[in-house]
Scaffold this active site. Structure first.
Site, mmCIF file in Angstrom:
data_model
loop_
_atom_site.group_PDB
_atom_site.id
_atom_site.type_symbol
_atom_site.label_atom_id
_atom_site.label_comp_id
_atom_site.label_asym_id
_atom_site.label_seq_id
_atom_site.Cartn_x
_atom_site.Cartn_y
_atom_site.Cartn_z
ATOM 1 N N SER A 22 0.519 -0.810 0.308
ATOM 2 C CA SER A 22 -0.546 0.138 0.192
ATOM 3 C C SER A 22 1.208 1.083 0.349
ATOM 4 O O SER A 22 0.253 2.793 0.686
ATOM 5 C CB SER A 22 -1.095 -0.276 1.468
ATOM 6 O OG SER A 22 -0.345 -0.060 2.542
ATOM 7 N N ASN A 109 -1.599 -2.899 13.624
ATOM 8 C CA ASN A 109 -2.825 -2.312 13.514
ATOM 9 C C ASN A 109 -3.262 -1.198 13.821
ATOM 10 O O ASN A 109 -4.301 -0.613 13.772
ATOM 11 C CB ASN A 109 -3.871 -3.611 14.329
ATOM 12 C CG ASN A 109 -3.047 -4.874 12.951
ATOM 13 O OD1 ASN A 109 -2.821 -4.557 12.681
ATOM 14 N ND2 ASN A 109 -3.953 -6.250 13.934
ATOM 15 N N THR A 154 -40.265 26.054 -7.999
ATOM 16 C CA THR A 154 -40.859 24.790 -7.735
ATOM 17 C C THR A 154 -41.076 24.801 -8.410
ATOM 18 O O THR A 154 -41.334 24.607 -9.410
ATOM 19 C CB THR A 154 -41.566 24.993 -6.029
ATOM 20 O OG1 THR A 154 -43.111 24.944 -7.075
ATOM 21 C CG2 THR A 154 -41.960 26.109 -4.958
ATOM 22 N N HIS A 155 -40.387 23.221 -8.689
ATOM 23 C CA HIS A 155 -40.908 22.140 -10.035
ATOM 24 C C HIS A 155 -40.868 22.918 -10.576
ATOM 25 O O HIS A 155 -40.738 23.171 -12.554
ATOM 26 C CB HIS A 155 -42.628 22.498 -10.499
ATOM 27 C CG HIS A 155 -43.189 20.861 -9.231
ATOM 28 N ND1 HIS A 155 -42.951 20.073 -8.540
ATOM 29 C CD2 HIS A 155 -43.164 22.358 -7.530
ATOM 30 C CE1 HIS A 155 -44.379 20.574 -8.105
ATOM 31 N NE2 HIS A 155 -43.975 21.583 -7.170
ATOM 32 N N SER A 276 -14.978 26.915 -26.744
ATOM 33 C CA SER A 276 -15.928 25.431 -27.337
ATOM 34 C C SER A 276 -14.580 25.277 -28.436
ATOM 35 O O SER A 276 -14.176 26.463 -29.056
ATOM 36 C CB SER A 276 -16.891 25.316 -27.607
ATOM 37 O OG SER A 276 -17.014 24.256 -29.222
ATOM 38 N N LYS A 282 -19.244 30.198 -27.998
ATOM 39 C CA LYS A 282 -19.155 29.547 -26.596
ATOM 40 C C LYS A 282 -18.771 29.935 -25.150
ATOM 41 O O LYS A 282 -17.814 30.608 -25.358
ATOM 42 C CB LYS A 282 -19.582 27.406 -27.013
ATOM 43 C CG LYS A 282 -20.592 26.973 -27.964
ATOM 44 C CD LYS A 282 -22.052 27.439 -26.951
ATOM 45 C CE LYS A 282 -22.226 26.063 -25.785
ATOM 46 N NZ LYS A 282 -22.137 24.694 -26.408
ATOM 47 N N ASN A 284 -18.543 28.460 -21.791
ATOM 48 C CA ASN A 284 -19.123 27.125 -20.678
ATOM 49 C C ASN A 284 -18.950 27.067 -19.536
ATOM 50 O O ASN A 284 -18.229 27.341 -19.296
ATOM 51 C CB ASN A 284 -18.833 25.558 -21.721
ATOM 52 C CG ASN A 284 -19.293 25.526 -22.688
ATOM 53 O OD1 ASN A 284 -20.642 26.156 -23.281
ATOM 54 N ND2 ASN A 284 -19.013 24.732 -23.561
ATOM 55 N N GLU A 289 -19.903 22.349 -13.954
ATOM 56 C CA GLU A 289 -20.486 20.971 -14.709
ATOM 57 C C GLU A 289 -19.268 19.575 -13.482
ATOM 58 O O GLU A 289 -20.065 19.086 -13.816
ATOM 59 C CB GLU A 289 -19.816 21.159 -15.827
ATOM 60 C CG GLU A 289 -21.525 21.309 -16.762
ATOM 61 C CD GLU A 289 -20.830 21.861 -18.250
ATOM 62 O OE1 GLU A 289 -21.708 20.813 -18.546
ATOM 63 O OE2 GLU A 289 -20.264 22.784 -18.730
ATOM 64 N N LYS A 324 -7.861 3.728 2.776
ATOM 65 C CA LYS A 324 -7.183 5.003 2.592
ATOM 66 C C LYS A 324 -7.143 5.891 1.623
ATOM 67 O O LYS A 324 -8.496 6.947 1.540
ATOM 68 C CB LYS A 324 -5.858 4.670 3.284
ATOM 69 C CG LYS A 324 -5.614 4.749 4.243
ATOM 70 C CD LYS A 324 -3.888 4.025 4.255
ATOM 71 C CE LYS A 324 -3.998 3.267 5.420
ATOM 72 N NZ LYS A 324 -4.488 2.246 5.894
HETATM 73 N N1 ARG Z 1 -1.009 -0.991 6.069
HETATM 74 C C1 ARG Z 1 -2.488 -1.578 6.518
HETATM 75 C C2 ARG Z 1 -3.324 -0.787 6.217
HETATM 76 O O1 ARG Z 1 -3.286 -0.143 5.868
HETATM 77 C C3 ARG Z 1 -1.022 -1.650 7.983
HETATM 78 C C4 ARG Z 1 -1.966 -2.142 8.795
HETATM 79 C C5 ARG Z 1 -1.859 -4.201 8.375
HETATM 80 N N2 ARG Z 1 -1.780 -4.668 9.325
HETATM 81 C C6 ARG Z 1 -2.107 -5.868 9.664
HETATM 82 N N3 ARG Z 1 -1.985 -6.620 10.775
HETATM 83 N N4 ARG Z 1 -1.573 -6.670 8.013
HETATM 84 O O2 ARG Z 1 -4.070 -1.169 7.007
#
Ligand code: ARG
Length: 459
Positions: A22, A109, A154-155, A276, A282, A284, A289, A324
């Protein structure tokens, strides 16, 4: 060899590494990770779990790593999976054994739960600040258009007269609630998960109050399983951001309508509009948007994380690494949209002439006509019917209500007198709507004052 490689006899398959790592996205958490580790190391030493010398070496090493990351001198590696293990590996490479003591009485963790909570906690004031900027623009614009009559809808059908200020301040009220929603989220996440360990706390004599305090939390989280398991703070942020984007998107939709030739209530500054490639005429409203379009991805981010979490048994599961990217994406999107939207509104030209012209057609004073008769003694339901007949007559003759002669009016009710023309005058219709929360100047003044005070209290 992985940091966790002790019980393994083989290297991880490359495809697994690619799936598992990650670092490509969680490197964004380097600062929170290092800050958390420093507090943890200091606490370990203060509790006699590691020596003060080791803690000093760890903190010094981490400071060096932080400086090097910010100077762009550090290359993270997917071999070390995530930001937590990248930092730990760097630290150990730099300071040796002391680095290996950092992870005592801690797990990734509770480490990741801490980092992510801190990230969310830091982003909320950024977004709140942007919302307050937007509120400032709305107040400034509203002050100029408190007597500018426009049709309220309204509407999407012209309904009753309001002022442009009243319309803008409706959004200001919504964005104010968006601010307090985010503030609520921040208040609720004010508990520190560090010290929850993998899930079951630890046998070391740690001091969770020390780390909680050092990291600016009110208290440690009271249940170690909860500490590593829940992501409700991230979901609250995503819900708050989804609602905020919904508000922005409705506003964007109106900006788009108002820019059309059918309305032409506003014109955008050239810096906040686009052209455009083929149609030379145009101009825009791409900013509006895109804000409307990006609302979909923020909703998607919320839905992703809700779905990731819904089936997970306690405590930590690797699924949770998927928390994340949606949060980063939503934060980036909102932080990109808010300032440009505020600037677009700040620089727009308001065509009060076109608003007033639109207000003159569509019988938006019909309710006032019925109210006139009601105030003269006719039951409202009868007055409604009489006015409906007049509207039908006007529609057939291509007239407005105020273009009917007194004789024509009196033909349907003898209660009509000369003063009906004052009652039908749109400026009066708007100005007399002074009930609490209404569009009368006294009321938009109060609304603007309250939002200004709300901004003031936060600056
Ligand atoms: N990269 C992990 C996460 O974002 C960190 C926690 C990992 N914990 C584990 N027991 N593998 O959740």
């Amino acid at each position: 060899m992985k940091l966790w490689g002790g019980r393994f006899q083989k290297d991880t398959d490359q495809l697994v590494n690619a799936l598992n790592a990650s670092i490509s996205f969680d490197q964004r958490l380097y600062r929170e990770d290092i800050t958390g580790s420093m507090a943890h190391a200091q606490m370990l030493a203060d509790c006699g779990i590691i020596s003060q010398e080791d803690a000093a070496a760890i903190i010094d090493g981490l400071q060096g790593i932080l400086a090097d990351i910010e100077a762009g001198k550090v290359e993270f590696t997917a071999d070390n999976e995530d930001i937590h293990m990248n930092v730990e590996a760097l630290l150990t490479a730099r300071i040796g054994d002391a680095g290996k003591r950092l992870h005592t009485a801690r797990s990734r963790n509770d480490q990741v739960a801490l980092d992510f909570r801190m990230y969310v906690r830091e982003q909320i004031p950024v977004i709140v600040g942007q919302l307050l900027e937007l509120e400032t623009v709305l107040c400034r614009q509203a002050k100029q258009y408190q007597t500018a009559v426009m049709p309220g809808y309204t509407h999407l059908q012209r309904a009753q007269p309001i002022s442009f200020a009243q319309h803008l301040m409706a959004y200001a009220a919504m964005f104010r609630r968006d601010v307090t929603r985010l503030e609520d989220c921040k208040a609720r996440l004010d508990e520190c998960p560090l010290g929850s360990g993998a899930l079951a706390g630890t046998t070391y004599p740690i001091d969770r109050w020390e780390t909680a305090k050092a990291l600016g939390f009110a208290a440690p989280m009271g249940n170690s399983l909860d500490g590593v398991s829940d992501r409700d703070y991230a979901l609250e942020l995503l819900s708050g951001l989804s609602i905020l984007m919904m508000h922005l998107s409705r506003f964007a939709e109106e900006v788009i309508l108002w820019c059309s030739w059918e309305f032409k209530f506003i014109e955008l500054d050239d810096a906040y509009a686009t052209g455009s490639s083929i149609m030379p005429q145009k101009k825009n409203p791409d900013v509006a948007e895109l804000v409307r379009g990006k609302t979909g991805r923020v909703y998607g981010d919320l839905m992703s994380l809700l779905t990731v979490m819904k089936g997970l048994p306690l405590a930590y599961n690797k699924d949770m690494q998927e928390d994340k990217e949606p949060v980063f994406d939503a934060v980036d999107t909102v932080e990109m949209c808010l300032p440009v939207f505020a600037a677009m509104l700040d620089t727009m030209t308001v065509r009060t002439d076109n608003m007033r012209r639109a207000a003159g057609h569509g019988f938006i004073n019909a309710t006032d006509c019925a109210d006139y008769l009601t105030k003269k003694g006719m039951p409202f339901r009868d007055a409604y019917t009489v006015t409906g007949k007049l509207v039908a007559q006007c529609t057939a003759q291509g007239k407005t209500l105020e273009e009917l002669s007194l004789e024509e009016l009196q033909a349907v009710s003898p209660l009509f007198e000369q003063d009906v023309y004052d009652a039908l005058n749109l400026e009066n219709c708007m100005a007399l709507r002074s009930s609490y929360g209404g569009p009368a100047v006294s009321e938009t003044t109060r609304q603007i004052g309250e939002i200004e005070q709300f901004i003031q209290e936060r600056s």
